[in-house]
Scaffold this motif. Structure first.
Motif, PDB file in Angstrom:
ATOM      1  N   PRO A 317     -32.428 -61.808  17.076  1.00 39.59           N
ATOM      2  CA  PRO A 317     -31.567 -61.099  15.901  1.00 39.59           C
ATOM      3  C   PRO A 317     -31.834 -59.513  16.351  1.00 39.59           C
ATOM      4  CG  PRO A 317     -32.894 -62.932  15.210  1.00 39.59           C
ATOM      5  CD  PRO A 317     -33.184 -62.765  16.646  1.00 39.59           C
ATOM      6  N   LEU A 318     -32.983 -59.111  16.540  1.00 38.73           N
ATOM      7  CA  LEU A 318     -33.400 -57.538  16.915  1.00 38.73           C
ATOM      8  C   LEU A 318     -32.579 -57.113  17.830  1.00 38.73           C
ATOM      9  CD1 LEU A 318     -35.184 -55.071  16.828  1.00 38.73           C
ATOM     10  CD2 LEU A 318     -36.331 -56.190  18.597  1.00 38.73           C
ATOM     11  N   MET A 319     -32.135 -57.713  19.078  1.00 42.46           N
ATOM     12  CA  MET A 319     -31.229 -57.373  19.985  1.00 42.46           C
ATOM     13  C   MET A 319     -29.573 -57.269  19.588  1.00 42.46           C
ATOM     14  SD  MET A 319     -33.118 -56.575  22.385  1.00 42.46           S
ATOM     15  CE  MET A 319     -34.287 -55.851  21.364  1.00 42.46           C
ATOM     16  N   ARG A 320     -29.280 -58.235  18.713  1.00 40.69           N
ATOM     17  CA  ARG A 320     -27.857 -58.350  18.308  1.00 40.69           C
ATOM     18  C   ARG A 320     -27.920 -57.012  17.449  1.00 40.69           C
ATOM     19  NH1 ARG A 320     -24.975 -62.247  19.880  1.00 40.69           N
ATOM     20  NH2 ARG A 320     -26.064 -64.264  20.798  1.00 40.69           N
ATOM     21  N   GLN A 324     -25.098 -53.714  17.556  1.00 39.53           N
ATOM     22  CA  GLN A 324     -24.316 -53.226  16.186  1.00 39.53           C
ATOM     23  C   GLN A 324     -24.564 -51.706  16.073  1.00 39.53           C
ATOM     24  OE1 GLN A 324     -25.386 -55.705  13.001  1.00 39.53           O
ATOM     25  NE2 GLN A 324     -24.193 -57.563  13.581  1.00 39.53           N
ATOM     26  N   LEU A 325     -25.671 -51.133  16.086  1.00 37.41           N
ATOM     27  CA  LEU A 325     -26.251 -49.684  15.834  1.00 37.41           C
ATOM     28  C   LEU A 325     -25.314 -49.075  16.964  1.00 37.41           C
ATOM     29  CD1 LEU A 325     -29.775 -50.013  14.738  1.00 37.41           C
ATOM     30  CD2 LEU A 325     -27.960 -49.365  13.311  1.00 37.41           C
ATOM     31  N   LEU A 326     -25.455 -49.371  18.353  1.00 42.51           N
ATOM     32  CA  LEU A 326     -24.986 -48.586  19.407  1.00 42.51           C
ATOM     33  C   LEU A 326     -23.433 -48.363  19.350  1.00 42.51           C
ATOM     34  CD1 LEU A 326     -26.839 -50.177  22.550  1.00 42.51           C
ATOM     35  CD2 LEU A 326     -27.193 -48.002  21.303  1.00 42.51           C
ATOM     36  N   GLU A 327     -22.725 -49.696  18.726  1.00 45.88           N
ATOM     37  CA  GLU A 327     -21.257 -49.413  18.316  1.00 45.88           C
ATOM     38  C   GLU A 327     -21.090 -48.652  17.397  1.00 45.88           C
ATOM     39  OE1 GLU A 327     -20.188 -53.471  17.592  1.00 45.88           O
ATOM     40  OE2 GLU A 327     -20.309 -54.152  19.906  1.00 45.88           O
ATOM     41  N   GLU A 328     -21.876 -48.558  16.337  1.00 43.10           N
ATOM     42  CA  GLU A 328     -21.701 -47.845  15.051  1.00 43.10           C
ATOM     43  C   GLU A 328     -22.077 -46.126  15.437  1.00 43.10           C
ATOM     44  OE1 GLU A 328     -24.386 -49.001  12.103  1.00 43.10           O
ATOM     45  OE2 GLU A 328     -23.364 -51.087  12.032  1.00 43.10           O
TER      46      GLU A 328
END
Length: 421
Positions: A317-320, A324-328
């Motif tokens: 869950p942490l990696m997923r 998401q944060l990198l995409e944002e």
């Protein structure tokens, strides 16, 4: 071994000398001049190579010199230009002038190149000095010296995600779980002494993680090699703050969290504003659940992910969420400059300067020294040409203003001569 800084000396190639030559034809004594020009010296070029991760090569060899240009020859044959010297450095390396501290380049893209020292131009052969007043010129220029300087190379790792936290919080164990990186791991602080990079793959996504050696209080001021470590997270886009909630060393997790963030802000305020998630590590230990509840009650505005870097619990869950944060965040600027904006003004350069030392007038200056280096003082015509250049530059008039009289000694580099008024 991992080396992230180096000091090297680079010297571009000197230009080749021009030739003095005349056509040899029957019944035509000293036919027209046909001396060719010298070739240009090679440049010293730095190229960003994605296959390199350290500056270790520059620790064992510090002097680099490009090829000089070949000399000109008769029959108007020009000398071949010297070959450029290309030095490969890791992507993410900052290049500075060691004398002035000026940033010459910041190579953040694979294949990016910068010329750090330009080769000298080739000297002109006597064919270039043919004129109505001089049908048989016997002078030619020597090659211009290539540029030379000392450089400081500083590597700042390029990674998408940076792991931060106190020593022995579990950062190295975490990167070994999520990637193929194999850092040294032990149950005592300061096991990791150099940054480690690992590639994480989640479904069709992948990103690079940098494991930064543990920070301590005062790291922003250089304590515990703080500057050497902190610089490697300046280029990251997201931070994972690893906190030990297992109470292995009987520390307050929240106090540790606040202390590290304070160091980040003091070193570079932009780092404290970077998207950050908390990995509450060692959740598998007894008492960790209670410590986690107390920690979560104090932390506001941050996402907390309970994990165990040893067992793998909670890591996915942490990696997923990181993906998401990198995409944002998107593609951020690869470098954060801490220096104030520099305004470059076009100011006339000093052509020459005159100093006094023990009664001797000492001439210096880049332009004057260039003409000096390209003059063959054993040739009378070349000597007269250099004197004319000094007159046109205003050197003779400036010497008079400084009080130079006939017979006074004037020095340029290692050559001394008497002043003639």
């Amino acid at each position: 071994m991992f080396y992230d800084s180096a000091k090297i000396y680079v010297k571009a190639g000197d230009g080749g000398n021009g030739a003095v030559s005349f056509r040899r034809e029957k019944y035509v004594p000293e036919g027209g001049p046909n001396g060719g020009d010298g070739g240009r010296g090679g440049d010293v070029v730095l190229a960003a190579d994605p296959g390199l991760r350290t500056l270790v090569d520059f620790k064992y060899r510090r002097h680099y010199k490009a090829e000089r240009g070949e000399h000109g020859q008769g029959k108007n044959m020009h000398g071949r230009g010297g070959q450029d010297l290309v030095l490969h450095i890791p992507v993410g390396t900052i290049v500075k002038n060691d004398d002035t501290g000026e940033i010459i380049a910041d190579l953040v893209e694979a294949g990016q190149q910068v010329i750090v020292a330009r080769g000298g131009r080739g000297g002109r052969g006597n064919a270039r000095f043919l004129s109505n007043q001089n049908k048989a010129p016997r002078l030619a220029e020597k090659g211009e010296p290539g540029e030379e300087l000392w450089l400081t190379l500083e590597l700042k790792l390029l990674a998408d995600v940076g792991l931060v936290g106190l020593p022995n919080a579990g950062k190295s164990t975490l990167i070994s779980q999520i990637s193929a990186a194999k850092p040294k791991i032990a149950d005592y602080p300061f096991t990791t002494l150099t940054p480690n990079l690992g590639v994480v793959k989640i479904d069709d996504n992948s990103f690079v993680v940098a494991d930064i050696p543990g920070l301590i209080e005062g790291a922003h001021a250089g304590a515990g090699l703080g500057h050497d470590f902190l610089k490697h997270i300046e280029r990251t886009r997201v931070l994972i703050h690893v906190v030990d909630v297992g109470n292995v060393f009987e520390r307050d997790p929240y106090a540790d969290f606040v202390a590290i963030n304070k160091e980040l802000e003091l070193y570079n305020p932009a780092l404290a504003k970077r998207p950050q998630v908390i990995a509450a590590n060692k959740i598998d230990l007894s008492g960790a659940e209670e410590n986690l509840k107390d920690f979560q009650a104090k932390v506001e505005g941050y996402e907390v992910f309970p994990i165990s870097a040893v067992t793998g619990q909670g890591i996915e869950p942490l990696m997923r969420r990181v993906v998401q944060l990198l995409e944002e965040v998107g593609e951020a600027e690869p470098c954060i400059s801490l220096e104030p904006e520099r305004v470059v003004k076009a100011e006339p350069k000093e052509r020459f300067r005159i100093d006094m030392e023990d009664g001797v007038f000492i001439l210096s200056g880049k332009e004057l020294e260039k003409h000096f280096a390209m003059t063959n003082f054993e040739n009378e015509e070349s000597l007269r040409r250099f004197q004319n250049i000094m007159n046109k530059m205003g050197v003779v008039d400036a010497l008079r203003e400084k009080g130079a009289k006939a017979g006074d000694v004037v020095r340029i580099k290692d050559l001394e001569f008497d002043f003639v008024d």
